[in-house]
Design an enzyme around this catalytic site. Sequence first.
Site, PDB file in Angstrom:
ATOM      1  N   PHE A  54       1.397  -3.364  40.131  1.00 10.50           N
ATOM      2  CA  PHE A  54      -0.145  -3.249  39.295  1.00 10.50           C
ATOM      3  C   PHE A  54       0.075  -4.026  38.062  1.00 10.50           C
ATOM      4  CE2 PHE A  54      -3.305  -1.557  36.474  1.00 10.50           C
ATOM      5  CZ  PHE A  54      -4.486  -1.301  37.592  1.00 10.50           C
ATOM      6  N   ASP A  71       6.129  -6.760  32.760  1.00 11.71           N
ATOM      7  CA  ASP A  71       4.924  -6.154  32.193  1.00 11.71           C
ATOM      8  C   ASP A  71       5.399  -4.659  31.945  1.00 11.71           C
ATOM      9  OD1 ASP A  71       2.613  -4.486  32.144  1.00 11.71           O
ATOM     10  OD2 ASP A  71       1.748  -5.426  34.143  1.00 11.71           O
ATOM     11  N   LYS A  82      -1.855  -0.900  26.307  1.00 12.32           N
ATOM     12  CA  LYS A  82      -2.120   0.326  26.164  1.00 12.32           C
ATOM     13  C   LYS A  82      -1.748   1.233  25.054  1.00 12.32           C
ATOM     14  CE  LYS A  82      -2.613   1.165  31.165  1.00 12.32           C
ATOM     15  NZ  LYS A  82      -1.993   0.664  32.334  1.00 12.32           N
TER      16      LYS A  82
HETATM   17  C1  LIG Z   1      -2.610  -0.622  32.934  1.00 11.49           C
HETATM   18  C2  LIG Z   1      -1.815  -1.595  33.411  1.00 11.49           C
HETATM   19  C3  LIG Z   1      -2.142  -2.794  33.250  1.00 11.49           C
HETATM   20  C4  LIG Z   1      -3.653  -3.248  32.962  1.00 11.49           C
HETATM   21  O1  LIG Z   1      -4.112  -3.059  31.672  1.00 11.49           O
HETATM   22  P1  LIG Z   1      -5.648  -2.804  31.249  1.00 11.49           P
HETATM   23  O2  LIG Z   1      -5.723  -2.624  29.746  1.00 11.49           O
HETATM   24  O3  LIG Z   1      -6.237  -1.679  32.102  1.00 11.49           O
HETATM   25  O4  LIG Z   1      -6.349  -4.041  31.986  1.00 11.49           O
HETATM   26  C5  LIG Z   1      -1.492  -3.874  33.647  1.00 11.49           C
HETATM   27  N1  LIG Z   1      -0.168  -3.634  33.848  1.00 11.49           N
HETATM   28  C6  LIG Z   1       0.425  -2.502  34.025  1.00 11.49           C
HETATM   29  C7  LIG Z   1       1.811  -2.143  34.251  1.00 11.49           C
HETATM   30  C8  LIG Z   1      -0.293  -1.320  33.658  1.00 11.49           C
HETATM   31  O5  LIG Z   1       0.046  -0.001  33.719  1.00 11.49           O
END
Ligand SMILES: *Cc1c(COP(=O)(O)O)cnc(C)c1O
Length: 404
Positions: A143, A228, A257
């Site tokens: 994700f 990520d 985040k």
């Molecule tokens: C939430 C998330 C994203 C995307 O972030 P947004 O601010 O919603 O675009 C990307 N990678 C990971 C691992 C996430 O948990």
Amino acid sequence: MAKPSAQQFIDIESRLGAHNYKPLDVVLSKGEGVWVWDMDGNRYLDCLSSYSAVNQGHCHPKIREALINQANRLSLTSRAFRNDQLAPFYEEICALTGSHKVLPMNSGAEAVETAVKAVRKWGYEMKGVAEDAAEVIVCENNFHGRTIAIVGFSTDPMARIGFGPFAPGFKVIPFGDSAALEAVITPNTVAFLVEPIQGEAGVIIPPDGYLRRVREICTKNDVMLILDEIQTGLGRTGKLLAEEHEGIEADLTLVGKALSGGYYPVSAVLSNREVLGVLKPGEHGSTFGGNPLACAVARASLKVLIEEGMIDNAREQGAYFLSELEKLKTNQVKQVRGIGLMLAIELHTDAGNARSLCEALKDNGVLCKETHEHTVRFAPPLIITREQVDWVLERVDQVLRAAP
Ligand SMILES: *Cc1c(COP(=O)(O)O)cnc(C)c1O
């Protein structure tokens, strides 16, 4: 005139909003620390933390103060001009994470897109990959966000079906399998993009040594390792960055985040090599990226995370939470797993779905969200106390016992 009811708001949302989410029917109007309150004044302990964007707790007073002070001075300059928050933000985040370069964006997805653009360009300019031949390797069940490029390399049918055509240049391998990585690399491979722990997939932890092995393979093949850490980063797993559990350093690290403590979308690409150096003026940007309000909020968010010992607390309370969840294992529970305060209960497929467990927890004052059919994630703010963990556990226990 009567105060509108929560049900009225739910009806309006349903009528006027796109139905791209299926939220629990709780309409929140206030938050403080680990707690949130709905419109009727009912209190809940938040075990989602806005998908880990409020690691520092809701409405942290110091982050709020930074936001208000900066909002009173200067909000947005665009990067056409400079602002007096950007340099200190760069210095502080680089010092904290051992990075050499930063590129600030807003959402997590934008940070992912930025990294993909940067490694492609790096591949053409530095690695000598032929034009338009660059490949980025990603993992099954990843994700990384919701933009077209990103959903194009998702393996979740819900995320991608109906949204094509997609950008080429991505290859998918199983998560947690370093041999698969080694096998798929070609001279055109510029990067491997991976989550240290797959959050949205249901808190999937790779085998021990996976990231170390991945690091070696990437180094050997001159492939950029992009971690990520948008969800795993900033204390969630009991370390500032999850990469520290394996003692490695990514070439590019993505954070978002909790970088804003939930106040504002702030994300960043952090780079410990010269990948970001390939970008020249005009080749990438964002109107809001690096704005003074974002930088001030991010600086305060990082500061309280460190100064208030939230990362150590995540490690301690997380270990306790996990060991106590183990004890709650009833015959509905297939597995409990997690690291730091990134925890999950996976139910047996015949044990009623995770959604109904979340509904029942909500009725008992604990807010959780299911991931997929059978997994419930527990990711409270990192400031949670042992007493509050016990408070949650008591309710989880009750709900599991009451379930059919
Ligand atoms: C939430 C998330 C994203 C995307 O972030 P947004 O601010 O919603 O675009 C990307 N990678 C990971 C691992 C996430 O948990």
